[in-house]
Design an enzyme around this catalytic site. Structure first.
Site, short mmCIF file in Angstrom:
data_model
loop_
_atom_site.label_atom_id
_atom_site.label_comp_id
_atom_site.label_asym_id
_atom_site.label_seq_id
_atom_site.Cartn_x
_atom_site.Cartn_y
_atom_site.Cartn_z
N ASP A 133 38.39 40.94 13.69
CA ASP A 133 39.14 40.09 14.62
C ASP A 133 40.54 39.77 14.12
O ASP A 133 41.52 39.93 14.84
CB ASP A 133 38.39 38.78 14.87
CG ASP A 133 37.27 38.96 15.89
OD1 ASP A 133 37.32 39.96 16.64
OD2 ASP A 133 36.37 38.10 15.94
N ASP B 75 35.82 24.90 14.50
CA ASP B 75 36.90 25.30 13.59
C ASP B 75 38.28 25.29 14.24
O ASP B 75 39.25 24.90 13.63
CB ASP B 75 36.59 26.66 12.97
CG ASP B 75 35.48 26.55 11.93
OD1 ASP B 75 35.34 25.46 11.34
OD2 ASP B 75 34.77 27.54 11.69
N SER C 204 26.99 35.53 12.36
CA SER C 204 28.36 35.15 12.03
C SER C 204 28.27 34.20 10.84
O SER C 204 27.55 33.20 10.90
CB SER C 204 28.98 34.46 13.25
OG SER C 204 30.05 33.68 12.82
N ARG D 55 38.49 24.03 6.25
CA ARG D 55 39.52 24.23 7.28
C ARG D 55 40.81 23.44 7.04
O ARG D 55 41.90 24.00 7.14
CB ARG D 55 38.95 23.93 8.68
CG ARG D 55 37.80 24.87 9.05
CD ARG D 55 38.23 26.33 9.00
NE ARG D 55 37.15 27.26 9.27
CZ ARG D 55 36.61 28.08 8.37
NH1 ARG D 55 37.04 28.08 7.12
NH2 ARG D 55 35.66 28.93 8.69
N1 ARG Z 1 28.64 24.84 12.44
C1 ARG Z 1 29.37 24.76 11.24
C2 ARG Z 1 30.57 23.88 11.37
O1 ARG Z 1 30.96 23.59 12.45
C3 ARG Z 1 29.74 26.07 10.65
C4 ARG Z 1 30.50 27.02 11.50
C5 ARG Z 1 30.81 28.18 10.66
N2 ARG Z 1 30.95 29.40 11.27
C6 ARG Z 1 30.06 30.42 11.19
N3 ARG Z 1 30.51 31.57 11.48
N4 ARG Z 1 28.84 30.25 10.82
O2 ARG Z 1 31.14 23.47 10.41
#
Ligand code: ARG
Length: 405
Positions: free
Chosen positions: A15, A124, A175, A95
């Site tokens: 991506d 995110d 993911s 982040r």
């Molecule tokens: N749900 C978690 C959060 O909002 C992790 C998201 C991370 N992304 C992933 N591709 N698993 O912090």
């Protein structure tokens, strides 16, 4: 006219690789990429070269592991930060730090834009954009993946057409996101919360069937709320975290399977592997149980909840978070001592704790001869403590005609 610049948070994946070309084509921007090392696997130098190969003008790699530990992980540990009682926030903590470096590079290289590779359904995007806005409100954000509506096949075709290397291995059904504080994994079969996650969704932790048969003890030493020692030896925090991730993983400690409330309103099923975070937070809480005065301990719990929520919601750079940091830091002055834990087949119990700052008073607690607690005073205490309820109860009975006086 010189082209305007964008700094893109770059992971090296399909991506964000497609995003390099897409930003050039769609917005006629010069692309600068940034990959931030937070302890995730992968060869960052190769990622840097890949960006240049695809056509980035400049490509940065920043090792921010120490900063991540000092400025993000340790404050989160002092606050026992866990979202909805289960998730130690590895992805969420990363982040704002990535955002900070994006903004710094944008300012250094005179870029008006920054871009990130988050989708339009997750947390995110919020964390990136709210953090960026709090750090430099003049920067404009582009979210290519949210904007383009390409399926995975379409992005593969786009990549092929533009000479972008496409993944040769079969795409994982999941993911994932990883850093020192944990691994997050979603999508694929995990999207059915009624189904047990298959073993292949896990990577840091052993299955309970394969977890070690021998229990393992770890002694973690804290000074003013920060972990400083492991099994009697001083250790720097990075090594400690890596070691506990391995040890915990061996004993299947730190697996979390949860349905969580995303900020954007969706409930999602996600699994986490975060052995070091789980072990350290538990040990830290235990030491606080020994060393914090009761009202402080209870009040801190309320603020811990808020602190975790601020992290999850992307409000790291908020005045409230900063004020809570001062509170948390102040509470840690006496959180010094040792906690011994037993790791075994997925469980992690605290078995021993000690501190020179302990408020545990044997002569008050014991039922043996050394008892110094005034049991006589308990009678009067209970009378006054229970008085409001007694008055209330009498009133209720009178109302029902049961009054006895
Ligand atoms: N749900 C978690 C959060 O909002 C992790 C998201 C991370 N992304 C992933 N591709 N698993 O912090």
């Amino acid at each position: 006219m010189t082209k305007k610049k964008v700094v893109l948070a770059y992971s090296g994946g399909l991506d964000t690789s497609v995003a390099i070309k897409w930003l050039q084509e769609k917005y006629n921007l010069e692309v600068v990429t940034l990959a931030v090392d937070l302890g995730q696997p992968g060869d960052l130098d190769a990622i840097k070269q890949k960006a240049l190969l695809i056509g980035a003008k400049e490509s940065y790699v920043i090792d921010a592991k120490k900063e991540f530990i000092k400025e993000f992980i340790l404050p989160a540990l002092k606050a026992n930060a866990v979202y909805e009682g289960k998730y130690p926030l590895a992805t969420a903590l990363a982040r704002p730090l990535i955002a900070k470096h994006l903004v710094e590079i944008a300012n250094k290289s005179g870029a008006d834009f920054v871009a990130h590779g988050s989708t339009g359904k997750g947390n995110d995007q919020v964390r990136f954009e709210v953090s960026i806005a709090s750090l430099d409100p003049s920067i404009k954000v582009i979210a290519p993946i949210r904007e383009w509506s390409m399926s995975r096949d379409e992005s593969m075709q786009y990549a092929e057409k533009h000479g972008i290397p496409v993944p040769t291995t079969k795409k994982s059904p999941y993911s994932t996101d990883e850093n020192l504080w944990g691994r997050s994994c979603e999508c694929g079969v995990l999207e059915d919360p009624a189904k047990e996650p298959p073993e292949d969704a896990y990577s840091w932790t052993k299955s309970p069937l394969k977890a070690s048969d021998k229990p393992e003890y770890v002694v973690i030493e804290f000074t003013e709320g920060s972990p400083v020692g492991l099994n009697g030896k001083q250790i720097d925090t990075m090594n400690l975290i890596k070691t506990l991730n391995e040890l915990g993983g061996k004993h299947r400690v730190g697996r979390v399977d949860m349905v969580e409330n995303r900020l954007v309103g969706i409930k999602s099923r996600e699994i986490y592997e975060c052995p070091a975070a789980v072990i350290l937070i538990q040990a830290h809480r235990e030491l606080e149980a020994l060393t914090l005065e009761r009202d402080l301990a209870h009040f801190k719990l309320l603020l811990e909840h808020k602190y975790a929520e601020l992290i999850y919601y992307g409000q790291w750079y908020s005045p409230l978070k900063e004020a809570l940091d001062s509170f948390m830091e102040k509470t840690q002055k006496k959180v010094t001592g040792k906690v011994k834990m037993k790791l075994y087949k997925g469980s992690n119990f605290v078995v021993e704790r000690e501190s020179k700052e302990s408020l545990y008073d044997f002569s008050l607690a014991t039922y043996e001869a050394a008892d110094a607690f005034s049991q006589d005073s308990a009678k009067g205490f209970i009378e006054l403590f229970g008085l409001p309820l007694k008055v209330w109860a009498k009133r209720q009975r009178k109302g029902k005609g049961k009054g006895r006086g």
